[in-house]
Design an enzyme around this catalytic site. Structure first.
Site, PDB file in Angstrom:
ATOM      1  N   ASP A 164       1.534  -7.691  -8.633  1.00 38.40           N
ATOM      2  CA  ASP A 164       0.426  -7.253  -7.482  1.00 38.40           C
ATOM      3  C   ASP A 164      -0.460  -6.171  -8.651  1.00 38.40           C
ATOM      4  O   ASP A 164       0.457  -5.444  -8.885  1.00 38.40           O
ATOM      5  CB  ASP A 164       1.828  -6.721  -6.726  1.00 38.40           C
ATOM      6  CG  ASP A 164       0.112  -6.137  -5.123  1.00 38.40           C
ATOM      7  OD1 ASP A 164      -1.031  -6.725  -5.091  1.00 38.40           O
ATOM      8  OD2 ASP A 164       0.934  -4.928  -4.115  1.00 38.40           O
ATOM      9  N   TYR A 200      -3.826  -2.874  -8.701  1.00 32.34           N
ATOM     10  CA  TYR A 200      -3.729  -1.466  -8.415  1.00 32.34           C
ATOM     11  C   TYR A 200      -5.200  -1.078  -8.285  1.00 32.34           C
ATOM     12  O   TYR A 200      -5.756  -0.730  -9.345  1.00 32.34           O
ATOM     13  CB  TYR A 200      -2.586  -0.245  -8.647  1.00 32.34           C
ATOM     14  CG  TYR A 200      -3.281   0.845  -7.909  1.00 32.34           C
ATOM     15  CD1 TYR A 200      -2.482   0.844  -6.977  1.00 32.34           C
ATOM     16  CD2 TYR A 200      -3.200   1.831  -9.133  1.00 32.34           C
ATOM     17  CE1 TYR A 200      -2.326   1.538  -6.401  1.00 32.34           C
ATOM     18  CE2 TYR A 200      -2.769   3.431  -8.303  1.00 32.34           C
ATOM     19  CZ  TYR A 200      -2.878   3.263  -7.347  1.00 32.34           C
ATOM     20  OH  TYR A 200      -2.351   4.576  -6.475  1.00 32.34           O
ATOM     21  N   HIS A 251      -8.341   3.230  -3.232  1.00 32.48           N
ATOM     22  CA  HIS A 251      -7.431   3.259  -3.189  1.00 32.48           C
ATOM     23  C   HIS A 251      -6.432   3.975  -3.852  1.00 32.48           C
ATOM     24  O   HIS A 251      -6.371   5.013  -3.638  1.00 32.48           O
ATOM     25  CB  HIS A 251      -6.935   1.909  -2.738  1.00 32.48           C
ATOM     26  CG  HIS A 251      -5.423   2.320  -2.891  1.00 32.48           C
ATOM     27  ND1 HIS A 251      -4.676   2.425  -0.843  1.00 32.48           N
ATOM     28  CD2 HIS A 251      -4.609   1.858  -3.250  1.00 32.48           C
ATOM     29  CE1 HIS A 251      -3.672   2.469  -1.693  1.00 32.48           C
ATOM     30  NE2 HIS A 251      -3.275   1.727  -2.594  1.00 32.48           N
ATOM     31  N   ARG A 267      -1.204  13.811  -6.855  1.00 34.60           N
ATOM     32  CA  ARG A 267      -1.453  14.523  -7.720  1.00 34.60           C
ATOM     33  C   ARG A 267      -2.170  15.622  -7.329  1.00 34.60           C
ATOM     34  O   ARG A 267      -2.752  16.369  -8.664  1.00 34.60           O
ATOM     35  CB  ARG A 267      -1.698  13.756  -9.025  1.00 34.60           C
ATOM     36  CG  ARG A 267      -0.252  13.126  -9.681  1.00 34.60           C
ATOM     37  CD  ARG A 267      -0.906  11.882 -10.248  1.00 34.60           C
ATOM     38  NE  ARG A 267      -1.411  11.359  -9.535  1.00 34.60           N
ATOM     39  CZ  ARG A 267      -2.144   9.983 -10.168  1.00 34.60           C
ATOM     40  NH1 ARG A 267      -0.466   9.884  -9.412  1.00 34.60           N
ATOM     41  NH2 ARG A 267      -2.307   9.104  -9.667  1.00 34.60           N
ATOM     42  N   GLU A 316      -4.597  -6.583   1.558  1.00 37.45           N
ATOM     43  CA  GLU A 316      -4.706  -7.262   0.310  1.00 37.45           C
ATOM     44  C   GLU A 316      -5.311  -8.399   0.457  1.00 37.45           C
ATOM     45  O   GLU A 316      -4.806  -9.366   1.146  1.00 37.45           O
ATOM     46  CB  GLU A 316      -3.274  -7.491  -0.558  1.00 37.45           C
ATOM     47  CG  GLU A 316      -2.713  -5.928  -0.299  1.00 37.45           C
ATOM     48  CD  GLU A 316      -1.903  -5.943  -1.823  1.00 37.45           C
ATOM     49  OE1 GLU A 316      -2.047  -6.438  -3.056  1.00 37.45           O
ATOM     50  OE2 GLU A 316      -0.944  -4.956  -2.116  1.00 37.45           O
ATOM     51  N   THR A 328      -3.859  -2.588  -2.746  1.00 32.89           N
ATOM     52  CA  THR A 328      -4.235  -2.571  -0.878  1.00 32.89           C
ATOM     53  C   THR A 328      -6.191  -2.503  -1.652  1.00 32.89           C
ATOM     54  O   THR A 328      -6.076  -1.987  -1.944  1.00 32.89           O
ATOM     55  CB  THR A 328      -3.994  -1.156  -0.597  1.00 32.89           C
ATOM     56  OG1 THR A 328      -2.617  -0.819  -1.181  1.00 32.89           O
ATOM     57  CG2 THR A 328      -4.737  -0.501   0.383  1.00 32.89           C
TER      58      THR A 328
END
Lengths: 367, 367
Positions: A98, A100, A105, A114, A173, A293
């Site tokens: 998966d 990213y 996102h 953060r 997704e 996502t």
């Protein structure tokens, strides 16, 4: 049994074995692949065979072609109502990765955890970050999901407690299936990546926000200039409209909670595949790669006034700070009995191609 | 074909089908599992059947039993020299998870990259941290490995470059195969974990120290009191002696570079399995779970005078700061042509059980 969707019916390709043998030279002695329980072998045959097969099927499904239209016996055998069919996973998925790959996102999630100044990890702009996942946990649309339990942190400096997830989320997704694989040690070059991508599907990556462990990846802070092996020419994004709907236990109808588009992904499917194999990792036919996502467009960063292009409740409710309304029921995360429905389509003047539905309901945790 | 090692020979269980049918009631109508290409089905049958089979095989392999000893024709068919046999992976591995369960190893790596005061991540003592891996990349002992290429950081605040790994390492691990699986959504309780563990094997987790992305996991800082679902009674560690040997291209003999023991693992195999399934994740027969690098014993923290119980070159050379001697060749990390050999055994007054060899050689990167 292999089939393709056409309107509210499915076309059983195993009923067309002799027609395919006669009319698609590329399928000579191979048309029995459509009688197999999965598409893995067909996926391994490569792009020219997929294209020739698709072209012939489009031809016999057109109104001008008599092959199927005027053959009542064949039509009865080959065309089946979708309602009567039970869907299965299209492939035996050996491995699942998966990615990213949506910048909006990653920026949203990074900002939440953060702060704005360190939202994107330094290496994020240099490579498509990917996480290996469990292929055993991938289920077909319509499968109920038991709410996961695990260790939950009640707060900073407090010991973890055990319990059911209270922050259950969906993730909008898409995912691509690998066509022909590569040998261990031999990377796939970017020029050939498209030949290794069989096709894309909708995917809902159910996510327990209070149980899962966020993974951080390190690298140098630099401007985003992809290294040569990741450089691609020509357009490589796909314009696929995506919609997320949600339904609570007590309501009959779904409410749209997000609209997005696959074209917003920062890292292309080709780049994801190339990066995945660059260290010599072998991909196998039927392996699945998720995009991560998909939160898209300029309005998708940091919430903003229009929250519709956000692909998760984590972002839509900004980690539970705001609520959304589902037919009168207020939600931050997913409650037991809630249902999530993903749909997608692409369209132009001549075509409307749908990706069907990806639907699932959450059941209470296992006692 | 299923076989077991006995001295320098292997015993072909598919040759013993009728004997097993007659003498092991638990295997009635099931002895054909040993003619299958993998052990997945046998793994799924459960502990009582494994134990009954092992007991009968130990009986006919003992010197006092005439079944095999006095049947020359059967002996010729069933006993084959290991040299003439080609080994395969024991199972079709659906999913592969690699844990990070050695406290000494985690402390060493954490000290190198985050300093002594933050060596262990806060959640490390609360749960066995695991990473999903690619089952496609698992190869049988003796398989040559092409040196991986990827993005390498030349230094802080500098852009990444593309190239072959210069910090290639081994990792001394063991791994267990899953026996009967569990359904999606139904966790395995700690009391039943042992029934789901088929057996353990040696594993070398080849590691490119300059390419791989270190994963950081977050959680509260607390004393290490495992939560109830992870609490176990009775001894759960295994006393298995482990040895790592290394050979350069130009030498004939291997040099021992590490000695360790599986008993040093902080998190037990059972706890790893239980934590893996606690959120409802379904395990399948033949799934593989690695322990993570095994660096053991009090001398194994922060290098120290005796570096032999360290399960990786990263630790042995303290990230390349010191060198080791391989028959006159100095090494920090692995060079092309180098070979790594893992061996393991457990022993008591009555038994010596060997785990065979896990061997692999590094080839130059793919151009």
């Amino acid at each position: 049994m292999t089939s393709i969707a056409i309107g509210d019916q499915i076309l059983d390709l195993s009923s067309l074995t002799s027609l395919l043998e006669e009319n698609v030279p590329e399928l000579k002695n191979l048309s029995n692949v459509f009688s197999e329980p999965t598409l893995n072998k067909f996926m391994s045959l490569g792009r020219p065979i997929w294209q020739a097969t698709r072209q012939y099927l489009q031809q016999i499904l057109s109104e001008n072609d008599s092959t199927l239209r005027d053959n009542i016996e064949l039509k009865q055998r080959a065309l089946i109502s979708q309602k009567l069919a039970r869907m299965h996973l299209p492939a035996n998925i050996g491995d699942f990765t998966d990615f990213y790959a949506s910048k909006e996102h990653a920026t949203n999630v990074g900002t939440m955890f953060r702060g704005k100044d360190n939202a994107l990890m330094p290496n994020w702009s240099h490579l498509p970050v990917g996480y290996h996942g469990r292929s055993s946990s991938i289920v077909v649309s319509g499968t109920d999901i038991v709410r996961p339990s695990g260790q939950i942190s009640p707060g900073k400096d407090q010991p973890p407690i055990f319990g059911a997830s209270k922050k259950l989320d969906f993730e909008l997704e898409m995912a691509f299936f690998v066509g022909p694989g590569n040998n261990l040690g031999e990377p796939i070059p970017i020029e050939k990546a498209i030949d290794h991508i069989f096709g894309v599907v909708l995917m809902n990556d159910w996510s327990a926000r209070d149980i899962q462990e966020p993974f951080l990846v390190e690298g140098p802070k630099q401007d985003p200039t992809p290294l040569k092996y990741l450089q691609d020419t020509g357009p490589s994004a796909y314009d696929i409209h995506l919609e997320v709907k949600m339904k609570s236990n007590h309501c009959k109808s779904h409410v749209t909670i997000a609209n997005s588009n696959l074209k917003y992904m920062y890292w292309s499917l080709k780049q994801q595949l190339v990066h995945h194999s660059v260290n010599g990792c072998n991909m196998r036919s039927g392996d699945l790669c998720g995009t991560g996502t998909i939160s898209g467009g300029p309005d998708a960063i940091n919430g903003g006034p229009n929250k519709s292009p956000l692909g998760s409740l984590l972002e839509i409710t900004w980690n539970g700070k705001t609520k959304i309304d589902i037919n009168g029921n207020k939600r931050t995360f997913i409650e037991d009995g809630d249902e999530i429905l993903l749909t997608g389509y692409c369209t132009n003047e001549n075509y409307l191609i749908g990706f069907g539905e990806c639907i699932g309901k959450i059941l209470p945790t296992y006692k």
